[in-house]
Enzyme design. Structure first.
Site, short mmCIF file in Angstrom:
data_model
loop_
_atom_site.label_atom_id
_atom_site.label_comp_id
_atom_site.label_asym_id
_atom_site.label_seq_id
_atom_site.Cartn_x
_atom_site.Cartn_y
_atom_site.Cartn_z
CE LYS A 141 68.58 62.37 38.84
NZ LYS A 141 68.17 61.43 37.78
NE ARG B 67 68.30 54.71 35.18
CZ ARG B 67 68.44 56.03 35.35
NH1 ARG B 67 69.63 56.54 35.62
NH2 ARG B 67 67.41 56.84 35.22
CE1 TYR C 147 100.26 62.78 49.93
CE2 TYR C 147 98.38 64.04 49.08
CZ TYR C 147 99.10 63.50 50.15
OH TYR C 147 98.67 63.70 51.43
CG MET D 119 90.81 64.72 51.37
SD MET D 119 90.89 63.96 53.00
CE MET D 119 91.41 62.30 52.59
C1 LIG Z 1 67.89 62.14 36.59
C2 LIG Z 1 66.66 61.90 35.81
C3 LIG Z 1 66.08 62.93 35.06
C4 LIG Z 1 66.74 64.27 34.85
O1 LIG Z 1 67.75 64.13 33.88
P1 LIG Z 1 68.60 65.39 33.36
O2 LIG Z 1 69.46 64.80 32.31
O3 LIG Z 1 69.36 65.89 34.52
O4 LIG Z 1 67.64 66.38 32.85
C5 LIG Z 1 64.84 62.70 34.46
N1 LIG Z 1 64.25 61.49 34.58
C6 LIG Z 1 64.80 60.47 35.26
C7 LIG Z 1 64.08 59.17 35.33
C8 LIG Z 1 66.02 60.63 35.88
O5 LIG Z 1 66.58 59.61 36.54
#
Ligand SMILES: *Cc1c(COP(=O)(O)O)cnc(C)c1O
Length: 377
Positions: free
Chosen positions: A51, A150, A272, A320
């Site tokens: 992702k 979640r 800054y 930045m």
């Molecule tokens: C992001 C995610 C993972 C991977 O988690 P890591 O801690 O990066 O290994 C696995 N399962 C779900 C549902 C996630 O959202």
């Protein structure tokens, strides 16, 4: 040229004209991290979470590398990511959308062969209705909430879901899954609580394969492995567990060019807000990366970069597009316009920078900007 990064890039690839930051992504190390997890898990399969553009490292290149290592299960968060990744992978790779099915997406999802992770009865009904309309079975994964609140079917939807599954709904359930909230903490009591809840779910929904472990979960022991693990951060070199040694190999290296050097007297204000005032004559270098390139502002007066193993503290606020570092520790003339300093590399890990910034490795990786010259090796 005294810098090995520039030398190797000049030899092997075209350097992005005018680039002032060099991000090196070691696909061989990525592959070794996958193999390591896969052999810890065997015979349980190792999927991969790609992702957010594979945590910022480039989903296509990363997924193709992992496919070559035998990975066939790829998890993204959003449908748009799955659509982008689909053409880069062979048919035998499956892509799962963790955030699930969004209204209006059902037909596109069904036609593209992308597998939604269904998180609620509402999503289940949409998918089942789509399947009936298309007069065929559609594949899905079911995610259950085991205590993170979640994503995933909440406990109060489980009875109705079980009934819907018994009725048959043209949905082919590939496996069921849940996600651990505290897997990075081997001592956390929540791991056991979520495990117990998953065991109850396995009783209520018998006969399905289970996917449970993320990176941290792989290190919680066999009981947490199910039949398919979903590591993300560990593949990319982040520490799967807080504290202790990181068993994974670093995958990312970041070197940034100096764009100006100067010497200031004691009492000079830097950056800054004039937030840093020197207490002695100080030699400074301004480097070409700031918060727009993924160096968090929280590194101001806290983090550091390295040159030839010597720590160069960040002084004043991160801007930045640039950051100022104290180079007084280096011999005079060691750095000049165009010299490179190490932001991530042998002297400073991803988790070191995250620690200095008061964040986690995930946020550092996904924040790395797109102004760097990126090279895969
Ligand atoms: C992001 C995610 C993972 C991977 O988690 P890591 O801690 O990066 O290994 C696995 N399962 C779900 C549902 C996630 O959202």
């Amino acid at each position: 040229m005294d810098n090995d990064i520039l030398v190797s890039r000049a030899r092997t690839a075209t350097i992005t004209q005018g680039a002032t930051g060099y991000l090196t992504i070691d696909l061989a190390a990525l592959g070794r991290n996958y193999s390591k997890l896969a052999s810890m898990l065997a015979p349980v399969r190792a999927g991969a979470v790609v992702k957010a553009d594979a945590y910022g490292l480039g989903a296509e290149r990363v997924a193709q590398t992992l496919y070559d290592q035998g990975c066939r299960h790829f998890f993204v968060a959003q449908f748009v990511e799955a659509v982008r990744l689909r053409p880069a992978l062979a048919e035998s790779a499956q892509i799962f959308v963790l955030n699930g099915l969004q209204p209006g997406n059902e037909l596109a999802c069904a036609e593209s062969g992308i597998v939604p992770v269904l998180n609620s009865l509402a999503q289940w009904r949409q998918w089942s209705a789509t399947a009936r309309r298309l007069k065929r079975n559609l594949p899905a994964v079911l995610q259950f909430d085991t205590g993170m609140s979640r994503l995933g079917f909440p406990w109060e939807e489980r009875a109705e879901l079980a009934a819907a599954i018994r009725d048959g709904a043209n949905v082919e359930i590939l496996f069921i899954m849940s996600h651990l909230a505290c897997a990075d903490d081997l001592e956390s009591g929540q791991n056991g609580e979520q495990f117990a809840e998953m065991a109850r779910i396995a009783d209520e929904f018998p006969g399905f394969d289970i996917s449970f472990a993320n990176s941290g979960g792989v290190f919680l022991g066999d009981a947490y492995h199910g039949v398919l693990a979903r590591p993300g951060i560990a593949l990319y070199g982040g520490a799967p567990n807080a504290g202790g040694n990181n068993p994974m190999e670093p995958v990312v290296r970041l070197d940034v060019a100096v764009v100006q050097t100067r010497t200031v007297p004691s009492g000079a204000k830097i950056g800054y807000g004039g937030a840093h005032v020197t207490r002695r004559q100080t030699r400074l270098a301004t480097i070409a990366a700031g918060y727009a390139d993924g160096l968090p502002r929280s590194l101001g007066d806290r983090g550091a970069v390295y040159h030839k193993g010597i720590r160069l503290p960040i002084v004043g606020r991160v801007s930045m597009d640039s950051t100022t570092v104290d180079i007084t520790a280096l011999p005079e003339g060691a750095l000049s316009l165009g010299s490179l300093v190490e932001v991530l590399g042998p002297n400073q890990t991803l988790d070191d920078v995250a620690g200095d910034a008061g964040t986690i490795s995930y946020e550092i990786l996904t924040g790395l900007g797109d102004r760097y010259d990126r090279q895969y090796c």
